[in-house]
Design a protein around this motif. Structure first.
Motif, PDB file in Angstrom:
ATOM      1  N   ARG A 115       0.889  -1.434  -0.028  1.00  0.00           N
ATOM      2  CA  ARG A 115      -0.047  -0.038   0.084  1.00  0.00           C
ATOM      3  C   ARG A 115       0.813   1.219   0.087  1.00  0.00           C
ATOM      4  NH1 ARG A 115      -4.476  -1.044   4.643  1.00  0.00           N
ATOM      5  NH2 ARG A 115      -5.367  -2.916   3.785  1.00  0.00           N
ATOM      6  N   VAL A 116       2.043   1.099   0.859  1.00  0.00           N
ATOM      7  CA  VAL A 116       3.039   2.422   0.789  1.00  0.00           C
ATOM      8  C   VAL A 116       3.614   2.664  -0.541  1.00  0.00           C
ATOM      9  CG1 VAL A 116       4.961   3.368   1.950  1.00  0.00           C
ATOM     10  CG2 VAL A 116       3.156   2.295   3.346  1.00  0.00           C
ATOM     11  N   THR A 117       4.373   1.737  -1.102  1.00  0.00           N
ATOM     12  CA  THR A 117       4.947   1.957  -2.187  1.00  0.00           C
ATOM     13  C   THR A 117       3.887   2.288  -3.503  1.00  0.00           C
ATOM     14  OG1 THR A 117       4.919  -0.567  -2.778  1.00  0.00           O
ATOM     15  CG2 THR A 117       6.811   0.510  -1.571  1.00  0.00           C
ATOM     16  N   ALA A 118       2.741   1.728  -3.292  1.00  0.00           N
ATOM     17  CA  ALA A 118       1.757   2.486  -4.394  1.00  0.00           C
ATOM     18  C   ALA A 118       1.670   3.852  -4.409  1.00  0.00           C
ATOM     19  CB  ALA A 118       0.356   1.604  -4.152  1.00  0.00           C
ATOM     20  N   ARG A 119       1.770   4.567  -3.284  1.00  0.00           N
ATOM     21  CA  ARG A 119       1.587   5.856  -3.073  1.00  0.00           C
ATOM     22  C   ARG A 119       2.910   6.537  -3.061  1.00  0.00           C
ATOM     23  NH1 ARG A 119      -3.117   7.176   1.618  1.00  0.00           N
ATOM     24  NH2 ARG A 119      -4.423   5.497   1.044  1.00  0.00           N
ATOM     25  N   THR A 120       3.861   6.161  -2.803  1.00  0.00           N
ATOM     26  CA  THR A 120       5.158   6.771  -2.631  1.00  0.00           C
ATOM     27  C   THR A 120       6.193   6.168  -3.206  1.00  0.00           C
ATOM     28  OG1 THR A 120       4.427   7.552  -0.433  1.00  0.00           O
ATOM     29  CG2 THR A 120       6.751   7.972  -1.153  1.00  0.00           C
ATOM     30  N   PRO A 121       6.849   6.626  -4.244  1.00  0.00           N
ATOM     31  CA  PRO A 121       8.324   5.805  -4.674  1.00  0.00           C
ATOM     32  C   PRO A 121       9.257   5.437  -3.693  1.00  0.00           C
ATOM     33  CG  PRO A 121       7.688   7.992  -6.122  1.00  0.00           C
ATOM     34  CD  PRO A 121       6.665   8.017  -4.712  1.00  0.00           C
ATOM     35  N   PRO A 122       9.963   4.324  -3.951  1.00  0.00           N
ATOM     36  CA  PRO A 122      10.986   3.830  -2.954  1.00  0.00           C
ATOM     37  C   PRO A 122      11.743   4.935  -2.809  1.00  0.00           C
ATOM     38  CG  PRO A 122      10.287   2.067  -4.621  1.00  0.00           C
ATOM     39  CD  PRO A 122       9.618   3.307  -4.855  1.00  0.00           C
ATOM     40  N   GLY A 123      12.377   5.612  -3.581  1.00  0.00           N
ATOM     41  CA  GLY A 123      13.536   6.537  -3.468  1.00  0.00           C
ATOM     42  C   GLY A 123      13.093   7.644  -2.630  1.00  0.00           C
ATOM     43  N   ASP A 124      11.729   8.008  -2.721  1.00  0.00           N
ATOM     44  CA  ASP A 124      11.162   9.328  -1.713  1.00  0.00           C
ATOM     45  C   ASP A 124      11.037   8.482  -0.423  1.00  0.00           C
ATOM     46  OD1 ASP A 124      10.017  11.526  -0.773  1.00  0.00           O
ATOM     47  OD2 ASP A 124       8.177  11.361  -2.006  1.00  0.00           O
ATOM     48  N   LEU A 125      10.599   7.187  -0.397  1.00  0.00           N
ATOM     49  CA  LEU A 125      10.497   6.734   0.875  1.00  0.00           C
ATOM     50  C   LEU A 125      11.685   6.712   1.680  1.00  0.00           C
ATOM     51  CD1 LEU A 125       8.096   3.512   0.586  1.00  0.00           C
ATOM     52  CD2 LEU A 125       7.796   5.501   2.121  1.00  0.00           C
ATOM     53  N   VAL A 126      12.844   6.382   0.935  1.00  0.00           N
ATOM     54  CA  VAL A 126      14.316   6.269   1.754  1.00  0.00           C
ATOM     55  C   VAL A 126      14.472   7.719   2.071  1.00  0.00           C
ATOM     56  CG1 VAL A 126      16.592   5.894   1.192  1.00  0.00           C
ATOM     57  CG2 VAL A 126      14.900   4.472   0.174  1.00  0.00           C
ATOM     58  N   THR A 127      14.127   8.693   1.270  1.00  0.00           N
ATOM     59  CA  THR A 127      14.465  10.155   1.725  1.00  0.00           C
ATOM     60  C   THR A 127      13.879  10.522   3.031  1.00  0.00           C
ATOM     61  OG1 THR A 127      14.821  10.894  -0.458  1.00  0.00           O
ATOM     62  CG2 THR A 127      14.148  12.581   1.074  1.00  0.00           C
ATOM     63  N   ARG A 128      12.593  10.256   3.209  1.00  0.00           N
ATOM     64  CA  ARG A 128      11.667  10.359   4.393  1.00  0.00           C
ATOM     65  C   ARG A 128      12.020   9.319   5.393  1.00  0.00           C
ATOM     66  NH1 ARG A 128       5.733  11.818   2.144  1.00  0.00           N
ATOM     67  NH2 ARG A 128       6.125  12.031   0.002  1.00  0.00           N
ATOM     68  N   LEU A 129      12.825   8.326   5.179  1.00  0.00           N
ATOM     69  CA  LEU A 129      13.031   7.445   6.215  1.00  0.00           C
ATOM     70  C   LEU A 129      14.531   8.018   6.927  1.00  0.00           C
ATOM     71  CD1 LEU A 129      12.668   4.888   8.039  1.00  0.00           C
ATOM     72  CD2 LEU A 129      13.637   3.666   5.954  1.00  0.00           C
ATOM     73  N   VAL A 130      15.417   8.498   6.028  1.00  0.00           N
ATOM     74  CA  VAL A 130      16.857   8.895   6.301  1.00  0.00           C
ATOM     75  C   VAL A 130      16.823  10.336   6.759  1.00  0.00           C
ATOM     76  CG1 VAL A 130      19.132   8.907   5.678  1.00  0.00           C
ATOM     77  CG2 VAL A 130      17.690   6.920   5.215  1.00  0.00           C
ATOM     78  N   GLY A 131      16.515  11.210   5.567  1.00  0.00           N
ATOM     79  CA  GLY A 131      16.664  12.452   5.794  1.00  0.00           C
ATOM     80  C   GLY A 131      15.618  13.279   6.680  1.00  0.00           C
ATOM     81  N   ASN A 132      14.195  12.993   6.490  1.00  0.00           N
ATOM     82  CA  ASN A 132      13.324  13.704   7.093  1.00  0.00           C
ATOM     83  C   ASN A 132      13.069  13.414   8.579  1.00  0.00           C
ATOM     84  OD1 ASN A 132      11.172  13.527   4.077  1.00  0.00           O
ATOM     85  ND2 ASN A 132      12.655  15.164   4.702  1.00  0.00           N
ATOM     86  N   THR A 133      13.410  11.999   8.763  1.00  0.00           N
ATOM     87  CA  THR A 133      13.418  11.735  10.222  1.00  0.00           C
ATOM     88  C   THR A 133      14.466  12.307  11.162  1.00  0.00           C
ATOM     89  OG1 THR A 133      14.805   9.780   9.665  1.00  0.00           O
ATOM     90  CG2 THR A 133      12.652   9.324   9.874  1.00  0.00           C
ATOM     91  N   ARG A 349      -7.452   1.234  -7.820  1.00  0.00           N
ATOM     92  CA  ARG A 349      -6.234   1.659  -7.573  1.00  0.00           C
ATOM     93  C   ARG A 349      -5.975   2.904  -8.585  1.00  0.00           C
ATOM     94  NH1 ARG A 349      -6.483  -1.804  -4.627  1.00  0.00           N
ATOM     95  NH2 ARG A 349      -5.360  -3.401  -4.121  1.00  0.00           N
ATOM     96  N   GLY A 350      -5.373   3.819  -8.013  1.00  0.00           N
ATOM     97  CA  GLY A 350      -5.170   5.210  -8.560  1.00  0.00           C
ATOM     98  C   GLY A 350      -6.237   5.984  -8.915  1.00  0.00           C
ATOM     99  N   GLY A 351      -7.361   5.528  -8.055  1.00  0.00           N
ATOM    100  CA  GLY A 351      -8.707   6.575  -8.261  1.00  0.00           C
ATOM    101  C   GLY A 351      -9.444   5.913  -9.299  1.00  0.00           C
ATOM    102  N   ARG A 352      -9.072   4.603  -9.853  1.00  0.00           N
ATOM    103  CA  ARG A 352      -9.842   3.975 -10.804  1.00  0.00           C
ATOM    104  C   ARG A 352     -10.272   2.334 -10.469  1.00  0.00           C
ATOM    105  NH1 ARG A 352      -7.710   0.593 -14.880  1.00  0.00           N
ATOM    106  NH2 ARG A 352      -5.499   0.286 -14.698  1.00  0.00           N
ATOM    107  N   PRO A 353     -11.238   1.817 -10.708  1.00  0.00           N
ATOM    108  CA  PRO A 353     -11.361   0.393 -10.291  1.00  0.00           C
ATOM    109  C   PRO A 353     -10.736  -0.446 -11.414  1.00  0.00           C
ATOM    110  CG  PRO A 353     -13.453   1.283 -11.820  1.00  0.00           C
ATOM    111  CD  PRO A 353     -12.576   2.347 -11.561  1.00  0.00           C
ATOM    112  N   VAL A 354     -10.022  -1.338 -10.848  1.00  0.00           N
ATOM    113  CA  VAL A 354      -9.160  -2.223 -11.713  1.00  0.00           C
ATOM    114  C   VAL A 354      -9.763  -3.556 -11.469  1.00  0.00           C
ATOM    115  CG1 VAL A 354      -7.095  -1.151 -11.444  1.00  0.00           C
ATOM    116  CG2 VAL A 354      -7.715  -2.638  -9.714  1.00  0.00           C
ATOM    117  N   LEU A 355     -10.762  -3.704 -10.418  1.00  0.00           N
ATOM    118  CA  LEU A 355     -11.650  -5.262 -10.402  1.00  0.00           C
ATOM    119  C   LEU A 355     -12.959  -4.677 -10.049  1.00  0.00           C
ATOM    120  CD1 LEU A 355      -9.237  -7.808  -8.315  1.00  0.00           C
ATOM    121  CD2 LEU A 355      -9.653  -7.926 -10.738  1.00  0.00           C
ATOM    122  N   GLU A 356     -13.945  -5.481 -10.512  1.00  0.00           N
ATOM    123  CA  GLU A 356     -15.159  -5.191 -10.145  1.00  0.00           C
ATOM    124  C   GLU A 356     -16.020  -6.543  -9.905  1.00  0.00           C
ATOM    125  OE1 GLU A 356     -17.166  -1.498 -12.005  1.00  0.00           O
ATOM    126  OE2 GLU A 356     -15.356  -2.033 -13.581  1.00  0.00           O
TER     127      GLU A 356
END
Length: 571
Positions: A115-133, A349-356
């Motif tokens: 769920r997290v990586t679907a919203r935030t790219p991995p590189g940005d996650l690393v920045t938040r985990l290292v720099g922003n903390t 996903r991404g605001g659109r239905p992918v399964l119905e």
């Protein structure tokens, strides 16, 4: 009632709650730091009065002048020792807060999963985990130091009033200008910090994508174009950095203009009072020192800047924490064959239905191939089948038990996943195959590797199963076979294979297919199939078309339909 797996609105963390949590974790050292700062500030406030008193006693040739000079020396040395202690405590406080923030953020990222990586790219996650903390972790020490920074000027103004109310009034006449200066600086700095950190995350995300796709970039010969893409936001980063310096420069320039005027005004009033005999020479000396301390409110710009950066960073951390973690129940599975049921399943996903409205039953001990064109929802269905994510509507159950009601370990023992590009974790190849909630043991790992046609090439490695993972170069097909072996070794009832055999040659794929039916504990299989041969070996096929279940049946039955054959590129 909130949907299962989501947090109620009042429980959603924001940046301020993140900062409060960091402060609580470092409460003791931060409190000691604040106390040391207040004691140092108190000594600094006593020093001008002591100096003024010593000067008056010296001018009067009083015998008590020596004791007063000794007191002044103590008031000079004491703050120096307290400041050294404060520097040590600042580092301790920041380290403790950083560790807590990183543990919390990393734990949440792992708990929330895809769920997290679907919203935030991995590189940005690393920045938040290292720099922003690290930025957010400065808040406790900065807040503690800010208390002393505020008390100093306020105490100096009170001291001016004790010497003469006219001195305090002279200073307070210009105080509103200082307040407006600080307010303007705080607002401008907040906007700069937010934009700067957001662009940093964007660059980090692009860089991670480039590193992951290094082979593709080299093969395409687009290194220069990719470098330009990664560095494209650098201009915006530079603009925000320069803007931040301009904001600080303007605030500093205004303070440099305003502060001396306030000091001169206080000294002028003090001179008038001295000429009229209202204060002594020592009082004039003390007033001059207190005027300097009172204008120290300008030092708050640095503290405010640090707090602004910490708050902006905490908001970026909170954005990740708002992604709901996967919550598990407490139930265990009853005895059963591994029957998987999907009822009215829908996913967005991404605001659109992918399964119905997908209704599927996979009887225990059978295999189901999931086919469809790219984007039809095959991988999403595979993720829902093993609860790597939850449906937005409908339910998924295993042997009559809804997956969210199962305990974490019961679910992960029952269902195994294998992927097109598996991530192999662990110090050695054997560790990578045993990676899971329980260590299945070396015999089970070896048997799973044989079933996945991996045992042969693993034994040819320099140290076999004990070969360090970093010393085992693997082809795409070999990595897939290790991913399959890991799934085989852990799954007790259901195997979910998301295009996990795409890198295998046809003979190896046939061998793995036979092993799936006879040599694995989990006899129920959900297989995302892109090859017609893979679908043909399954007991039944679920054909997805634009997120809806178009048809189910055997591969042979569906093959009569031209639209089904077109899914595999056949006419």
């Amino acid at each position: 009632m909130p949907r299962r797996g989501t947090a109620p609105a009042h429980a959603v963390p924001d940046g301020d709650r993140v900062l409060l949590g960091a402060v609580r974790q470092a409460a003791v050292p931060a409190a000691v730091l604040g106390l040391a700062g207040l004691l140092s500030t108190g000594a600094g406030l006593l020093l001008p009065a002591a100096l003024g008193r010593a000067l008056d006693l010296l001018l009067a040739h009083d015998a008590g002048a020596g004791r007063q000079v000794a007191l002044c020396a103590a008031l000079v040395c004491g703050p120096a020792a307290l400041d050294a202690l404060a520097d040590l405590l600042s580092g301790t406080t920041a380290a403790r807060s950083t560790a807590w923030l990183r543990h919390r953020l990393l734990g949440h990222v792992l708990a929330a999963g895809p769920r997290v990586t679907a919203r935030t790219p991995p590189g940005d996650l690393v920045t938040r985990l290292v720099g922003n903390t690290a930025d957010a972790a400065t808040a406790p020490a900065t807040a503690a130091a800010t208390a002393a920074t505020v008390v100093g000027p306020l105490g100096a103004i009170v001291a001016l009033g004790l010497i003469s109310p006219w001195l305090a009034a002279a200073f307070l006449a210009g105080a509103p200008l200082l307040f407006l200066l600080l307010r303007s600086f705080a607002r401008a700095s907040t906007d700069c910090a937010v934009r700067y950190q957001r662009i940093q995350g964007d660059i980090a995300g692009r860089l991670a994508e480039a590193v992951t796709g290094a082979r593709t970039i080299a093969a395409a010969g687009t290194a220069d174009r990719e470098r330009a893409r990664v560095l494209a936001p650098l201009g915006g980063l530079s603009r925000q950095g320069h803007r931040m310096w301009r904001v600080q420069g303007r605030a500093g320039a205004r303070a440099v203009t305003l502060v001396p005027l306030l000091q001169i005004t206080v000294l002028a009033v003090a001179g008038v009072l001295l000429s009229r005999g209202r204060i002594s020479v020592g009082d004039l000396l003390a007033a001059s020192r207190y005027a300097v301390l009172a204008t120290g409110v300008g030092m708050l710009t640095g503290r405010i800047g640090a707090l602004v950066r910490a708050r902006a960073a905490s908001r970026r951390i909170a954005e990740v924490l708002t992604v709901p973690a996967v919550h598990h129940g407490t139930l265990q599975l009853p005895p059963g064959p591994g029957t998987l049921e999907l009822r009215g399943v829908g996913a967005v996903r991404g605001g659109r239905p992918v399964l119905e409205d997908v209704d599927l039953v996979v009887p225990g001990g059978t295999s189901l191939a999931v086919v469809g064109r790219s984007g039809s929802g095959k991988s999403v269905l595979a993720a829902l089948a093993g609860r790597l994510s939850d449906p937005d509507s409908g339910s998924v159950a295993l042997d009559g038990v809804p997956l969210p009601d199962l305990s974490h370990d019961a679910l992960r023992r029952a269902v195994g996943h294998a992927f097109e590009r598996p991530a192999l974790l662990g110090a050695t190849v054997g560790d990578a195959l045993a990676f899971g909630v329980l260590d299945p043991g070396r015999e089970a790992v070896t048997a799973a590797a044989r079933a996945a046609c991996a045992d042969g090439f693993v034994r040819r490695l320099p140290e076999g199963y004990e070969t360090p993972r970093t010393a085992a170069p693997l082809s795409g097909g070999e990595a897939q076979r290790l991913g399959l072996a890991r799934a085989f070794a852990h799954a007790e009832r259901v195997l979910v294979l998301d295009d996990a055999t795409s890198g295998l040659d046809s003979p190896t794929e046939r061998e793995v297919g036979r092993a799936l039916a006879h040599d694995t504990a989990a006899r129920t299989r959900v297989i995302v199939a892109r090859r017609a041969s893979t679908a043909a070996r399954a007991d039944r096929v679920a054909w997805l078309d634009d997120g809806r279940l178009r048809a189910t049946g055997t591969h042979a039955e569906l093959w009569r339909l031209p639209e089904y054959r077109a899914v595999f590129g056949a006419s």
